[in-house]
Enzyme design. Structure first.
Site, mmCIF file in Angstrom:
data_model
loop_
_atom_site.group_PDB
_atom_site.id
_atom_site.type_symbol
_atom_site.label_atom_id
_atom_site.label_comp_id
_atom_site.label_asym_id
_atom_site.label_seq_id
_atom_site.Cartn_x
_atom_site.Cartn_y
_atom_site.Cartn_z
ATOM 1 N N GLU A 12 0.601 -1.329 -0.136
ATOM 2 C CA GLU A 12 -0.094 -0.170 -0.019
ATOM 3 C C GLU A 12 0.934 1.364 0.131
ATOM 4 O O GLU A 12 0.690 2.254 0.878
ATOM 5 C CB GLU A 12 -0.935 -0.009 1.294
ATOM 6 C CG GLU A 12 -1.904 -1.128 1.170
ATOM 7 C CD GLU A 12 -2.856 -1.046 2.429
ATOM 8 O OE1 GLU A 12 -2.632 -0.500 3.220
ATOM 9 O OE2 GLU A 12 -4.003 -1.737 2.312
ATOM 10 N N GLU A 38 -6.169 -8.248 0.436
ATOM 11 C CA GLU A 38 -6.601 -8.443 1.757
ATOM 12 C C GLU A 38 -8.378 -8.151 1.881
ATOM 13 O O GLU A 38 -8.635 -7.193 1.464
ATOM 14 C CB GLU A 38 -5.972 -7.526 2.663
ATOM 15 C CG GLU A 38 -4.279 -7.510 2.756
ATOM 16 C CD GLU A 38 -3.839 -6.656 3.488
ATOM 17 O OE1 GLU A 38 -4.572 -5.942 4.274
ATOM 18 O OE2 GLU A 38 -2.541 -6.471 3.444
#
Ligand SMILES: *[C@@H]1O[C@H](CO)[C@@H](O)[C@H](O)[C@H]1NC(C)=O
Ligand SMILES: *[C@@H]1O[C@H](CO)[C@@H](O)[C@H](O)[C@H]1NC(C)=O
Ligand SMILES: *[C@@H]1O[C@H](CO)[C@@H](O)[C@H](O)[C@H]1NC(C)=O
Ligand SMILES: *[C@@H]1O[C@H](CO)[C@@H](O)[C@H](O)[C@H]1NC(C)=O
Length: 478
Positions: free
Chosen positions: A119, A264
């Site tokens: 990220e 995720e």
């Protein structure tokens, strides 16, 4: 309600995304003071038929235990390494040599992806990785290619869904975030050109956490919330809406068929009023049913490729994003399924089985002494215990929030004592505390006994990068 709907996309389109093969993987993070031995964990993965894992680094102890299992592995590269790998191709070459090639012997590790960064474009990183990520990605892929692995192993970058947005709240208005539009466009074209995938993390839970107007049922898969209407499509859950916002975004970027993998997705079980077994079970039941149906999303029908977050609770994660951060596991810290879970989504499949072979410390607890007359020192000692131990279950709305002051103090003392391997000195607190053999558990608030640590591996570098969450992460941890 109208206001609620606008906010859905402002906040929640910030997280999304699946794709093709409909197999369930897990994220295996190791930010725990007392990790379970990796070989026990790997055996548990096999016992449960879990065929894919995603890691946050390439720690060779963990990776080695996956050798010969046939389990497909996504290795990770923490953000702090991006600059180095971007600066010099030779660093990428070394990384591949040491962390990939080494494992590719006959009967070795089935590495499928290398996740370059985690990220890295989160807004809360203030652009720290904007320059290094794409070059690092290219260097790693080039090194994979040159080493002869490029056909089997693809580099990619797991992204938070805040890389795209929809101002109107409709998926069809999806586009990359303005400040990274060109970068993202170049990067997805590159991913397409090397036949890799786009990895995105989706967190319906955070919609609820961050936005008290969010219509709760829209976070789940059971219907019951006002749908979001987009042209002729009616979205009944935020997962689909987010995912399809990405699909639109990719279409506009010129790569309409780039494969999407959900890096995720999951639901925490403690540390917030919406984080509990009941909600988590509802979310997972809905998710597994959806995956089993092979329906995909309105714009991408078919199987979805997802990795659950996470495998086992990690008591050493930063709680900067929220007190729920240490409670994402589908397994408890000691390797037990938190509730009956059937990954097949068919209702008749095998339920998850626990990790075998976990050993516990002695059955003893540290509690506040009964006969305390002077309470003046309690507060500061409790604060101390909580600053080093894990008191997140005392959070309002959590499993231990109902305890009275005395029991709260005992809870904190015990968590500190357990984390310190039950050392006698860790149960003093200026004479306030005592060790007891009587189970100190109060109702639903478990006073845990810590396990015998497999030692090793509290890697704080990956600590900072392995949690997922959106806007709140402190870059300073890196
Ligand atoms: C291989 O991966 C490990 C663990 O992530 C990392 O510490 C190490 O620096 C990597 N090796 C190279 C040569 O970069
Ligand atoms: C929506 O309309 C498009 C074209 O106008 C069509 O291809 C698609 O099948 C329709 N979808 C649904 C769910 O009706
Ligand atoms: C303590 O009691 C709780 C609640 O009955 C139970 O779940 C837990 O296993 C017990 N702990 C030990 C070490 O016996
Ligand atoms: C990002 O910028 C904000 C506002 O200037 C600041 O408060 C925060 O500490 C910065 N975060 C990082 C990771 O540099």
């Amino acid at each position: 309600m109208a206001k609620a709907m606008v906010l859905i996309l402002l906040f929640c389109i910030l997280m999304v995304s699946p794709s093709a093969a409909n197999t369930i993987g897990v994220n295996w993070g190791v930010l725990s003071t007392h990790p379970i031995h990796p070989s026990f964990v790997v055996q548990m993965l096999k016992d449960n038929g879990i065929q894919k894992v995603k890691l946050f680094d390439a720690d060779s102890w963990t990776v080695n235990t996956l050798a010969g299992t046939g389990i497909e592995v996504m290795l990770g590269i923490p953000n702090y390494q991006l600059q180095r790998l971007a600066n010099k191709y030779s660093h990428a070459k070394d990384w591949v040599q040491q962390n990939v090639t080494k494992h590719l012997y006959e009967g070795g590790v089935d590495i499928k992806y290398v996740a370059v960064g985690n990220e890295p474009f989160l807004k809360s990183y203030n652009g720290s990785f904007l320059k290094s990520t794409f070059p690092a990605l290219q260097n790693i892929q080039k090194a994979l290619d040159e080493a002869g692995h490029g056909d089997q192993i693809k580099a990619t970058v797991p992204l938070n869904a805040d890389v795209y947005e929809s101002a109107s709240n409709k998926p069809s208005d999806g586009k990359f975030r303005n400040d990274i539009k060109d970068l993202m466009t170049d990067m997805v074209k590159y991913l397409k050109s090397i036949n890799s995938v786009l990895v995105v993390n989706i967190y319906p839970f955070l919609c609820l956490y961050q936005n008290s107007y969010f219509p709760k049922e829209f976070a789940f898969f059971d219907g019951g919330a006002n749908p979001v209407q987009d042209k002729n499509i009616s979205y009944t859950n935020v997962f689909d809406a987010n995912y399809d916002t990405l699909v639109w975004t990719l279409k506009k970027a010129g790569v309409p068929d780039l494969k999407i993998v959900v890096g995720e997705v999951g639901w925490p079980t403690d540390g917030d009023k919406n984080a509990n077994f009941q909600s988590a079970q509802k979310f997972y039941d809905g998710l597994f049913k959806k995956l089993a149906s092979n329906k995909g999303t309105p714009l991408r029908p078919g199987g979805l490729d997802v990795y659950l977050f996470g495998l086992i609770d990690e008591n050493a994660k930063s709680i900067q994003p929220g007190n729920f951060e240490r409670h994402w596991g589908i397994f408890t810290y000691d390797g037990k399924p938190k509730f009956p879970m059937d990954l097949s989504g068919k209702g008749n499949g095998k339920l998850l089985v626990p990790v075998k072979g976990v050993q516990y410390l002695e059955s003893q607890w540290c509690v506040l002494k009964e006969d305390m007359k002077d309470n003046s020192l309690v507060g500061q000692n409790m604060d101390y215990a909580c600053s080093l131990g894990d008191c997140t279950s005392l959070t309002k709305g959590s499993s231990c929030s109902q305890l009275d002051e005395r029991h709260r103090t005992s809870y904190a003392f015990n968590m500190y004592f357990q984390i310190n391997d039950q050392s006698v000195e860790a149960c003093d607190f200026q004479g306030l505390a005592t060790i007891t053999k009587t189970n100190a558990t109060v109702g639903n608030c478990l006073f845990p006994i810590q396990i015998v640590s497999a030692g090793h591996s509290l890697n704080l570098a990956s600590a900072a990068t392995s949690f997922v969450v959106t806007l709140l992460i402190l870059f300073s941890l890196l």
